[in-house]
Design an enzyme around this catalytic site. Structure first.
Site, mmCIF file in Angstrom:
data_model
loop_
_atom_site.group_PDB
_atom_site.id
_atom_site.type_symbol
_atom_site.label_atom_id
_atom_site.label_comp_id
_atom_site.label_asym_id
_atom_site.label_seq_id
_atom_site.Cartn_x
_atom_site.Cartn_y
_atom_site.Cartn_z
ATOM 1 N N GLU A 151 23.171 19.208 23.286
ATOM 2 C CA GLU A 151 24.634 18.483 23.732
ATOM 3 C C GLU A 151 25.376 19.593 24.044
ATOM 4 O O GLU A 151 25.702 20.888 23.360
ATOM 5 C CB GLU A 151 25.221 17.457 22.448
ATOM 6 C CG GLU A 151 26.316 17.080 23.113
ATOM 7 C CD GLU A 151 27.061 15.977 22.007
ATOM 8 O OE1 GLU A 151 26.530 16.179 20.757
ATOM 9 O OE2 GLU A 151 27.984 15.345 22.475
ATOM 10 N N GLU A 182 32.136 9.829 19.652
ATOM 11 C CA GLU A 182 33.030 10.794 18.611
ATOM 12 C C GLU A 182 34.207 10.004 18.055
ATOM 13 O O GLU A 182 34.467 10.328 16.814
ATOM 14 C CB GLU A 182 33.470 12.062 19.403
ATOM 15 C CG GLU A 182 32.134 12.832 19.927
ATOM 16 C CD GLU A 182 31.033 13.039 18.867
ATOM 17 O OE1 GLU A 182 31.332 12.964 17.489
ATOM 18 O OE2 GLU A 182 29.996 13.556 19.160
ATOM 19 N N HIS A 197 26.429 8.903 13.208
ATOM 20 C CA HIS A 197 26.070 8.969 14.824
ATOM 21 C C HIS A 197 24.716 8.030 14.975
ATOM 22 O O HIS A 197 24.527 7.824 16.062
ATOM 23 C CB HIS A 197 25.947 10.239 15.152
ATOM 24 C CG HIS A 197 26.987 10.757 15.860
ATOM 25 N ND1 HIS A 197 28.056 10.379 16.635
ATOM 26 C CD2 HIS A 197 27.764 12.142 15.539
ATOM 27 C CE1 HIS A 197 28.687 10.980 16.968
ATOM 28 N NE2 HIS A 197 28.741 12.055 16.364
ATOM 29 N N MET A 237 25.023 18.783 14.419
ATOM 30 C CA MET A 237 24.396 18.031 15.711
ATOM 31 C C MET A 237 23.455 16.869 15.334
ATOM 32 O O MET A 237 22.689 17.082 14.437
ATOM 33 C CB MET A 237 23.768 19.088 16.911
ATOM 34 C CG MET A 237 23.588 18.239 17.957
ATOM 35 S SD MET A 237 24.927 17.520 18.750
ATOM 36 C CE MET A 237 23.976 16.060 19.597
ATOM 37 N N GLU A 238 23.959 15.750 15.905
ATOM 38 C CA GLU A 238 23.256 14.523 15.364
ATOM 39 C C GLU A 238 21.869 14.219 15.985
ATOM 40 O O GLU A 238 21.516 13.198 16.014
ATOM 41 C CB GLU A 238 24.045 13.414 15.671
ATOM 42 C CG GLU A 238 24.613 12.947 17.080
ATOM 43 C CD GLU A 238 25.636 13.733 17.754
ATOM 44 O OE1 GLU A 238 25.975 14.578 17.219
ATOM 45 O OE2 GLU A 238 26.022 12.942 18.717
ATOM 46 N N ASN A 239 21.253 15.280 16.493
ATOM 47 C CA ASN A 239 19.806 14.887 17.246
ATOM 48 C C ASN A 239 18.895 13.938 16.263
ATOM 49 O O ASN A 239 18.801 13.899 15.101
ATOM 50 C CB ASN A 239 18.973 16.291 17.052
ATOM 51 C CG ASN A 239 19.765 17.279 17.526
ATOM 52 O OD1 ASN A 239 20.212 17.383 18.479
ATOM 53 N ND2 ASN A 239 19.980 18.359 16.685
ATOM 54 N N HIS A 262 29.011 11.897 9.131
ATOM 55 C CA HIS A 262 29.267 11.809 10.600
ATOM 56 C C HIS A 262 28.240 11.980 11.107
ATOM 57 O O HIS A 262 27.985 11.190 12.039
ATOM 58 C CB HIS A 262 30.248 13.029 10.794
ATOM 59 C CG HIS A 262 30.887 13.274 12.282
ATOM 60 N ND1 HIS A 262 31.954 12.534 12.687
ATOM 61 C CD2 HIS A 262 30.174 13.657 13.450
ATOM 62 C CE1 HIS A 262 32.043 12.672 14.146
ATOM 63 N NE2 HIS A 262 30.903 13.535 14.626
ATOM 64 N N GLU A 263 27.386 13.036 10.815
ATOM 65 C CA GLU A 263 26.029 13.106 11.708
ATOM 66 C C GLU A 263 25.289 11.793 11.347
ATOM 67 O O GLU A 263 24.591 11.517 12.340
ATOM 68 C CB GLU A 263 25.618 14.394 11.462
ATOM 69 C CG GLU A 263 26.371 15.589 11.701
ATOM 70 C CD GLU A 263 26.938 15.502 13.024
ATOM 71 O OE1 GLU A 263 26.547 15.012 13.959
ATOM 72 O OE2 GLU A 263 28.172 16.198 13.106
HETATM 73 N N1 PHE Z 1 28.137 15.831 18.648
HETATM 74 C C1 PHE Z 1 28.373 16.782 17.561
HETATM 75 C C2 PHE Z 1 29.226 16.164 16.668
HETATM 76 O O1 PHE Z 1 30.032 15.717 16.504
HETATM 77 C C3 PHE Z 1 29.201 18.098 17.954
HETATM 78 C C4 PHE Z 1 28.725 18.880 18.900
HETATM 79 C C5 PHE Z 1 28.881 19.072 20.084
HETATM 80 C C6 PHE Z 1 27.738 19.928 18.502
HETATM 81 C C7 PHE Z 1 28.419 20.083 21.238
HETATM 82 C C8 PHE Z 1 27.038 20.711 19.231
HETATM 83 C C9 PHE Z 1 27.766 20.898 20.614
HETATM 84 O O2 PHE Z 1 28.919 15.457 15.728
HETATM 85 ZN ZN ZN Z 2 30.184 13.755 16.461
#
Ligand code: PHE
Ligand code: ZN
Length: 876
Positions: free
Chosen positions: A126, A325, A306, A268-270, A302-303
């Site tokens: 991301e 977000e 997501h 990061m929410e992969n 949070h993750e």
């Molecule tokens: N999407 C992630 C989060 O909010 C944040 C993120 C953005 C991490 C860009 C890495 C790069 O939870």
């Molecule tokens: Zn997020």
């Protein structure tokens, strides 16, 4: 870089994809120096497009080894390379495209795409990192199924992870091995992840409410094995909470979290494979403070949240970032409120919003929650998109009611499951389920800036009627000169002379004690009827029901009445904040306001004596508005003066309250445990706050108390509390304790960051030399964003005397360091430069110096990320 007009991506130019991707097969031969990536995609031309329409494959910093269409090398004249990647023309309506690329993870210091962290290989995709791995239509509205084969040296990388389920694994000749992962859920490329490393796995299980057995796995470096319990416990709490509070259940058989040292953001929410900044995973009472514990829990939640708000329902394009977000921040805030911090959470969040988002909304980088243009999307992971975005969700709930809101969320998740949608889609669902017209509310998404609401009231005693007159106005922001009125929910109550809430009717509504006034016009009048007595105070904006700056013209007595009696923790605290802010403003002006200060002293004395005031709330009530927030109260301010006046007000207010402070401070011995409860943490927060206050006052015995607390502490919360308390003290004790801390945690980077932060943020003399020494410390690494942030961040945020040195040396030094960082990590450089963008709001001398430093920087060769921020900051 100076004159290069950055090319803008515009929301108005969004077009649905011309091609769909039906499947993606990825094969990685992993090696830090040269990784080979083979990608096979099946593409299908979208309905309604012209035959032969070009297929855009994004790609950046890739070495292309092979490109085939349906098994044969692509015709040279059917491929165009440009700075976005490749454009393929003349394709049949469905085709299989094979791309082989070579990339170099060990040279990737930007930490986007595939890179090396510690001994591991990991990815960050991301927003647009996938295009640094292979050529692909790297946009969030392309959802596809992934099958991923990883091959690597078995000794060096025993653990091979990717999204979804592992369907195959085995040994290969030459000491190598492989694993194949399949993710059954179609996903956008920004949610792809892989990890290869020598990691240990701490695992647990979770049974979802419908009976699915989920393996929970946290992967960390071997020596961190003992620091994962809190992360796992937090994950289980979050999973249960999402079922209970939002009806959301997990959908894969395994949920993995990997802690990495070098990470640009929090986490990061992969899909099924979250990557975390190690800072938000690892904790033990000896190494992490209560605040760290709370933050870890909230980032884990949070993750996890997501998985529904972001992954199952994702964003159509990056302008919709707040769709996932804002909603997910809202969800994690609810979680921390209900499970951990209760009332204190709202105060903490509003404090952060005012200290960081309000200034953003008032400065050169202001943008709407749903921006309509960007030069670099990395620069839009902002407080506005995240935190203000969450406030928009909360206002929607206030307007349509909790139950309707919950039904709306259910409908949203059901209707858009597996799709990439927009914030408009979200609001439309809420309008549909509530039957309300939310057309005006949408302006919150498109209009930047913090609305100013002014209010006044007149009471007609004979009629028992209170007339409330309200006005709203939003100041201009860059690119938006004129503003329209917004739909603002203002939650209010009336407090009587004896401190009770009063009953009344709003318009011809029912008797009630709390009302939501819905502002929709620039000026509006409301009437509360049937009042038996005159209200002694109006409790405006309860729970901070809207992200606005409110001026209700309340006098000292009215505010003091709220501090004493308001039953809403937020407005009670906020009344104290207003009084404290006024005390600072008065002293910056010229003279202390004697009446105001006397009232404050009486109010604080009463709070300190009142055992019904919980420690955590008391800690917040005793705290002055943050320096950053106070700076916002002035058109132009001298940061050192603001700091000094803030200290002077503390002394003026609390000097005479020293005995009461000592009585409420609490016993370090009794509080020094590892209980992760609101009560225990609240006690420690109050203890540390009062200790710091007593040190500031120069109270007798305060330094000795700090030393004892430091030396005897078993928890990091108390150790850091003591250290922070002496960090501005010129006494030899400061140096001694900090040296002790450094010696103790020299080999523990995450804890050492706390030491870096204190050293960099302290204003004791010699700040520039200290800064230099920190950058040369054996524990410092330019390649690790946590280290860089720990030094540069506090230097700018807290070390006012040096950062804001009148001759501009602080600005020049920082500009030079940011330029250096930009060569390695543009994303982090563009974040860290932000304090330098506030030049317009400083006193004339500093304004000139900061502007000059920024101009200097603008003349250099900068990354697109940094150039975008610098140019916006300098724009007329
Ligand atoms: N999407 C992630 C989060 O909010 C944040 C993120 C953005 C991490 C860009 C890495 C790069 O939870
Ligand atoms: Zn997020």
């Amino acid at each position: 870089m100076k004159d290069a007009a950055p090319s803008m991506v515009l929301l108005s130019e969004y077009r649905a994809p011309d091609w769909h991707v039906d499947h993606l097969d990825l094969c990685f031969e992993l090696d830090p120096v040269a990784t080979r990536v083979e990608s096979r995609i099946r593409v299908r031309r979208a309905v309604g497009t012209e035959p032969g329409v070009a297929l855009r494959l994004h790609g950046q910093a890739l070495e292309l080894l092979r490109l085939e269409v349906d098994g044969s090398p692509a015709e040279a004249d059917a491929v165009t390379a440009d700075d976005e990647g490749l454009l393929l023309t003349g394709l049949p309506d469905t085709a299989e495209i094979t791309v082989e690329t070579r990339i170099r993870p060990d040279a990737n210091t930007a930490l986007e795409g595939l890179y090396v962290s510690g001994g591991s290989l990991c990815t960050q995709c991301e927003a647009e990192g996938f295009r640094r791995i292979t050529y692909f239509p790297d946009r969030p509205d392309i959802l596809t199924r992934y099958r991923v084969r990883l091959e690597a040296d078995a000794a060096r990388y025993p653990v091979l992870l990717a999204n979804g389920n592992r369907v195959e694994a085995g040994a290969l000749p030459g000491g190598r091995h492989y694993a194949v992962w399949e993710d059954p859920f179609p996903k956008p490329s920004y949610l792809f992840a892989l990890v290869a490393g020598d990691l240990t796995c701490v695992s647990d299980r979770f049974t979802t409410r419908s009976g699915r057995e989920v393996a929970l796995e946290v992967y960390v470096e071997h020596h961190n094995r003992e620091r994962c319990d809190h992360a796992l416990a937090s994950l289980k709490r979050a999973m249960r909470y999402d079922e209970d509070a939002f009806g959301r259940e997990y959908d894969l058989d395994v949920y993995m979290i990997v802690a990495v040292d070098a990470f640009n953001m929090g986490a990061m929410e992969n899909k099924g494979l979250n990557l975390f900044n190690a800072k938000y995973v690892l904790a033990s009472p000896d190494t992490a403070t209560d605040d760290d514990y709370v933050q870890i829990e909230s980032v884990i939640a949070h993750e996890y949240f997501h998985n529904w708000s972001g992954n199952r329902v994702t964003c159509r394009d990056w302008f919709q970032l707040s769709l996932k977000e804002g909603l997910t921040v809202f969800r994690d805030q609810e979680f921390t409120t209900d499970c951990t911090l209760f009332g204190a959470k709202r105060i903490d969040d509003v404090q952060r919003l005012r200290a960081f988002q309000f200034p953003e909304d008032a400065g050169p980088l202001a943008h709407p929650v749903r921006p309509d243009r960007y030069a670099e999307i990395n620069n839009f992971y902002t407080m506005t998109v995240y935190e203000k975005g969450a406030e928009l969700i909360r206002m929607l709930r206030t307007l349509i009611g909790r139950e309707t809101f919950r039904r709306g969320l259910d409908t949203y998740f059901e209707r858009f499951d597996g799709q990439a949608v927009t914030t408009d889609d979200f609001v439309a669902v809420m309008a549909e389920v509530s039957g309300r017209d939310l057309g005006l509310f949408r302006r919150w998404y498109t209009q930047a800036g913090t609305p100013r609401v002014t209010a006044c009231s007149t009471f007609d005693a004979s009629a028992g009627r209170l007339r409330l007159q309200l006005e709203q106005r939003t100041p201009p922001t860059p690119g938006q000169d004129t503003k329209e009125p917004l739909h603002i929910p203002l939650k209010i109550s009336l407090v009587g002379a004896d401190g009770d809430r009063l009953e009344a009717r709003l318009g011809d509504g029912p008797e009630a004690q709390e009302w939501v006034l819905e502002l929709t016009d620039a000026e509006q009048v409301f009437e509360l009827q049937g009042l038996a007595e005159a209200p002694a105070a109006i409790s405006w904006l309860r729970g901070f029901s809207a992200p606005v700056l409110l001026d209700a013209g309340q006098d000292t007595a009215e505010l003091a009445h709220l501090v004493a009696h308001d039953d809403d923790a937020f407005t009670r605290w906020d009344a104290a904040q207003s009084l404290l802010r006024r005390a600072v403003i008065a002293r910056v002006g010229e003279a202390p306001d004697g009446t105001l200060e006397a009232t404050l002293i009486r109010a604080m004395a009463a709070l300190l004596e009142d055992s019904r005031v919980e420690p955590v709330l008391l800690a917040s009530l005793l705290e002055l508005p943050a320096h950053r927030e106070l700076m916002e109260s002035f058109e132009h301010a001298d940061p050192v003066v603001i700091f000094e006046v803030r200290e002077a007000v503390k002394k003026a207010l609390f000097a005479s309250l020293e005995p009461a402070l000592s009585r409420r401070q609490g016993d370090p011995g009794a509080l020094d445990n590892d209980a992760f409860t609101a009560e225990a943490m609240g006690g420690r927060r109050l203890l540390n706050r009062i200790l710091a206050l007593r040190v500031t006052l120069g109270a007798r015995g305060a330094l000795e108390d700090a030393e004892t607390q430091y030396r005897e502490a078993r928890s990091q919360t108390l150790r850091m509390g003591a250290l922070a308390a002496v960090n501005e003290s010129p006494d030899a004790l400061r140096a001694e304790l900090l040296a002790d801390f450094e010696g103790r945690y020299r080999d523990d980077p995450l804890v050492l960051d706390k030491w870096f932060a204190l050293e960099a943020g302290s204003q004791v003399p010699g700040g520039f030399e200290r800064l230099e020494r920190l950058l040369e410390h054996p524990g410092f690494r330019w390649s690790n964003p946590n280290r860089v942030r720990a030094v540069l961040g506090p230097f700018m945020a807290a070390n006012h005397r040096h950062f804001h040195h009148p001759d501009g040396e602080g600005y020049r030094r920082i500009a030079a360091l940011i330029e250096h960082l930009d060569g390695l990590n543009p994303q982090t450089a563009a974040r860290l430069v932000q304090p330098l963008t506030r030049w317009r709001r400083l006193d004339p001398g500093r304004s000139t110096e900061m502007h000059a430093a920024l101009e200097q920087l603008a003349g250099k060769r900068l990354s697109r990320d940094l150039a975008d921020v610098v140019q916006r900051a300098l724009a007329p």
